[in-house]
Design an enzyme around this catalytic site. Structure first.
Site, PDB file in Angstrom:
ATOM      1  N   LYS A  65       0.805  -1.250  -0.001  1.00  0.00           N
ATOM      2  CA  LYS A  65      -0.029  -0.080   0.051  1.00  0.00           C
ATOM      3  C   LYS A  65       0.950   1.336   0.004  1.00  0.00           C
ATOM      4  O   LYS A  65       0.546   2.123  -0.655  1.00  0.00           O
ATOM      5  CB  LYS A  65      -1.116  -0.014   1.119  1.00  0.00           C
ATOM      6  CG  LYS A  65      -2.045  -0.854   1.344  1.00  0.00           C
ATOM      7  CD  LYS A  65      -2.952  -0.920   2.552  1.00  0.00           C
ATOM      8  CE  LYS A  65      -4.052  -1.912   1.961  1.00  0.00           C
ATOM      9  NZ  LYS A  65      -5.135  -1.675   3.240  1.00  0.00           N
ATOM     10  N   SER A  86      -0.925   2.386   6.828  1.00  0.00           N
ATOM     11  CA  SER A  86      -1.149   1.283   7.912  1.00  0.00           C
ATOM     12  C   SER A  86      -2.187   0.402   7.540  1.00  0.00           C
ATOM     13  O   SER A  86      -3.006   0.727   6.759  1.00  0.00           O
ATOM     14  CB  SER A  86      -1.769   1.979   9.172  1.00  0.00           C
ATOM     15  OG  SER A  86      -1.698   1.294  10.473  1.00  0.00           O
ATOM     16  N   ASP A  87      -2.057  -0.869   7.957  1.00  0.00           N
ATOM     17  CA  ASP A  87      -2.977  -1.895   7.869  1.00  0.00           C
ATOM     18  C   ASP A  87      -3.403  -2.846   9.067  1.00  0.00           C
ATOM     19  O   ASP A  87      -2.303  -2.985   9.584  1.00  0.00           O
ATOM     20  CB  ASP A  87      -2.503  -2.669   6.789  1.00  0.00           C
ATOM     21  CG  ASP A  87      -3.835  -3.606   6.183  1.00  0.00           C
ATOM     22  OD1 ASP A  87      -4.796  -3.203   5.557  1.00  0.00           O
ATOM     23  OD2 ASP A  87      -3.603  -4.826   6.303  1.00  0.00           O
ATOM     24  N   THR A  88      -4.500  -3.110   9.339  1.00  0.00           N
ATOM     25  CA  THR A  88      -4.686  -3.974  10.698  1.00  0.00           C
ATOM     26  C   THR A  88      -5.448  -5.226  10.187  1.00  0.00           C
ATOM     27  O   THR A  88      -6.178  -5.425   9.079  1.00  0.00           O
ATOM     28  CB  THR A  88      -5.850  -3.276  11.293  1.00  0.00           C
ATOM     29  OG1 THR A  88      -5.189  -2.178  11.797  1.00  0.00           O
ATOM     30  CG2 THR A  88      -6.235  -4.120  12.611  1.00  0.00           C
ATOM     31  N   ALA A 123       0.254  -3.112  11.112  1.00  0.00           N
ATOM     32  CA  ALA A 123       1.453  -2.762  10.594  1.00  0.00           C
ATOM     33  C   ALA A 123       1.452  -1.181  10.218  1.00  0.00           C
ATOM     34  O   ALA A 123       0.364  -0.725   9.813  1.00  0.00           O
ATOM     35  CB  ALA A 123       2.075  -3.510   9.411  1.00  0.00           C
TER      36      ALA A 123
END
Length: 206
Positions: A65, A86-88, A123
């Site tokens: 991303k 950010s990614d969850t 992250a």
């Protein structure tokens, strides 16, 4: 060299915007498919590879991303500044729970998470010029047992849609959470401690 005084946030999440504001960080959105931008296949980016661990998955997706966002900034001729992504994801053992595809998928996830302690992995990565700074926050969340009626009502509220693991810690699901170990802001989608460290490394005043 002039220190940048803002960051580009490559996320549509209002919670991530709120958390950056909490840190006192000025930001501008850098989203795909705006201003006639070329299409970017988010579904392909978020596809899980066979045998991939949750931590590896969420770090890889965030990196992809960020690659796309950094290229987007250059393509649009925007002024240089750090780009934050950010990614969850939610994980039960090695099983990865992303965003539910529909109401039935959301109900399935909630049934499987009911009465368990699961992990929430977020992250975060920052690109500043050619340098990249990244971290992964891991928290543990204990859910009480959920009845079929509770799950039906929660799914009907629409809150699970678009949320990793089919729930929002800051929403109605808070009533089911017995215990949290880790970062509440990380569970929301942007770990404040790790994000502040990365932004300082990139030259942003926090």
């Amino acid at each position: 060299m002039t220190r940048p005084d803002f960051v580009y946030l490559a996320s549509q999440s209002p919670r991530r915007r709120q958390l950056l504001e909490q840190l006192g960080v000025r930001h501008e959105l850098l989203l795909p498919n705006a201003d006639g931008d070329i299409a970017e296949d988010a579904e392909a980016i978020e596809e899980v590879l066979g045998g991939e661990s949750p931590a590896t998955y969420v770090a890889r997706v965030t990196g992809l991303k960020l690659d796309a966002a950094a290229a987007r900034r250059v393509r649009r001729g925007l002024p240089p500044a750090p780009v934050l992504c950010s990614d969850t994801t939610v994980a039960l053992g090695r099983r990865i729970y992303g965003k539910p595809q529909d109401a039935a998928d959301a109900a399935r996830m909630l049934r499987e998470l009911s009465g368990t302690t699961h992990r929430v992995l977020t992250a975060v990565a920052v690109q500043q010029g050619r340098r990249r700074f990244a971290a992964v926050s891991v928290s543990r969340v204990r859910f009480a047992g959920l009845s079929a009626a509770q799950i039906r009502a929660y799914v009907a509220s629409g809150e699970p849609m678009g949320k990793a693991g089919a729930y929002a810690v800051q929403g109605r699901a808070a009533a089911w959470i017995e215990h949290i170990a880790g970062s509440y802001s990380g569970i929301m989608g942007l770990p404040a401690f790790e994000t502040a460290q990365l932004l300082r490394a990139a030259g942003i005043k926090v």
